[in-house]
Enzyme design. Structure first.
Site, PDB file in Angstrom:
ATOM      1  N   ALA A   1       0.804  -1.221   0.000  1.00 44.10           N
ATOM      2  CA  ALA A   1       0.000   0.000   0.000  1.00 44.10           C
ATOM      3  C   ALA A   1       0.836   1.269   0.000  1.00 44.10           C
ATOM      4  CB  ALA A   1      -0.943  -0.001   1.200  1.00 44.10           C
TER       5      ALA A   1
ATOM      6  N   ASN B   1       2.745  -4.062   7.772  1.00 45.00           N
ATOM      7  CA  ASN B   1       3.808  -4.704   6.994  1.00 45.00           C
ATOM      8  C   ASN B   1       4.596  -3.687   6.175  1.00 45.00           C
ATOM      9  OD1 ASN B   1       3.811  -7.803   7.091  1.00 45.00           O
ATOM     10  ND2 ASN B   1       1.637  -7.338   6.970  1.00 45.00           N
TER      11      ASN B   1
ATOM     12  N   HIS C   1      -0.609   6.777   4.534  1.00 48.30           N
ATOM     13  CA  HIS C   1       0.777   6.546   4.924  1.00 48.30           C
ATOM     14  C   HIS C   1       1.661   7.706   4.463  1.00 48.30           C
ATOM     15  CE1 HIS C   1      -0.333   2.463   5.921  1.00 48.30           C
ATOM     16  NE2 HIS C   1      -0.633   2.174   4.661  1.00 48.30           N
TER      17      HIS C   1
END
Length: 266
Positions: free
Chosen positions: A133, A196, A226
């Site tokens: 992602a 992750n 993020h």
């Protein structure tokens, strides 16, 4: 040209996305021959999806990881969990199968990381870490090669995505709160499936022990936001990636597989 054989370990939504991409001829250099999941029904569903669309296909749901390894696929796609990756990675690499993984959180374990690297080198296989992602792994690695640098990883999440973790409390449904600060090793230990990507970013740059990670819970937030930042004396890079769903992770597997066989690699 002989096609490269594929197997999928972990047959949830992301595996279904990869199967759809395969069915839509986005992976023409590959043949998907096997699926495996702890849920036999899910493995069967993905195999059926492939076989129904491709009359010449023979994708089989396997009953165990040992059955998958016995087929000696050229590549095993892993979309399950860090624990699942740890369970089969060394045997797969010794067996001649390379791995394309989303569970890079497993590599926060330095002993496992070293064993994987050693085994892959000895047997001429590889582990391809998909970007999941996030993005910018290339610039992170490049900046880290230039010399001493600092890196941070900030994530914003919905409180609902934290329900199964020890940091969850009902008050998070009503107030924004930073629920974690620490390094990537501590983050993946506390959130084994949801950060992750912080480990991936750390492996590409300063290492899991030195990557500073923070997680913020925001009421009514949808998806993941993020921000990765890296600095050295010459470079300051910021990578922002927002995703409303986890689909980008599945597509990063498709992109990795296409890069493996492409004459021009991004």
């Amino acid at each position: 040209m002989e096609k490269k054989t594929l197997a999928i370990v972990g047959c949830g939504k992301l595996a279904a996305l990869i199967a759809d991409a395969y069915n839509n001829n986005l992976l023409p250099e590959y043949e998907l021959i096997a699926t495996y999941s702890r849920s036999k029904e899910k493995a069967q569903q993905i195999a059926d999806k492939v076989n129904e669309k491709n009359t010449a296909a023979s994708c089989k749901p396997m009953q165990s990881l040992q059955e998958v390894l016995a087929l000696k696929p050229a590549y095993i796609i892993e979309t399950a969990s860090p624990n699942a990756l740890k369970e089969f990675a060394l045997d797969a690499l010794k067996n001649g199968s390379s791995i394309v993984t989303l569970s890079m959180g497993a590599f926060a374990d330095q002993v496992f990381y070293d064993n994987v690297a050693k085994t892959a080198k000895e047997h001429g296989t590889k582990v391809h870490i998909a970007s999941g992602a996030i993005g910018g792994l290339d610039v992170l690695r490049t900046a880290s090669l230039m010399g001493k640098c600092e890196a941070t990883f900030q994530t914003e999440k919905s409180p609902n995505s934290l329900r199964k973790s020890s940091v969850y409390e009902e008050s998070l449904q009503h107030e924004k709160k930073k629920v974690f600060e620490g390094n990537a090793i501590e983050a993946i230990a506390l959130f084994p499936t949801s950060v992750n990507v912080s480990v991936a970013a750390s492996i590409a740059s300063v290492g899991p022990e030195n990557m500073r990670v923070s997680i913020t819970s925001t009421p009514d937030f949808i998806g993941d936001n993020h921000r990765i930042e890296i600095k050295n004396e010459q470079v300051h890079a910021v990578v922002d990636v927002y995703s409303a769903t986890a689909q980008i992770a599945g597509w990063s597997i498709v992109n990795t597989l296409r890069n493996i066989v492409s004459p021009i690699v991004f």
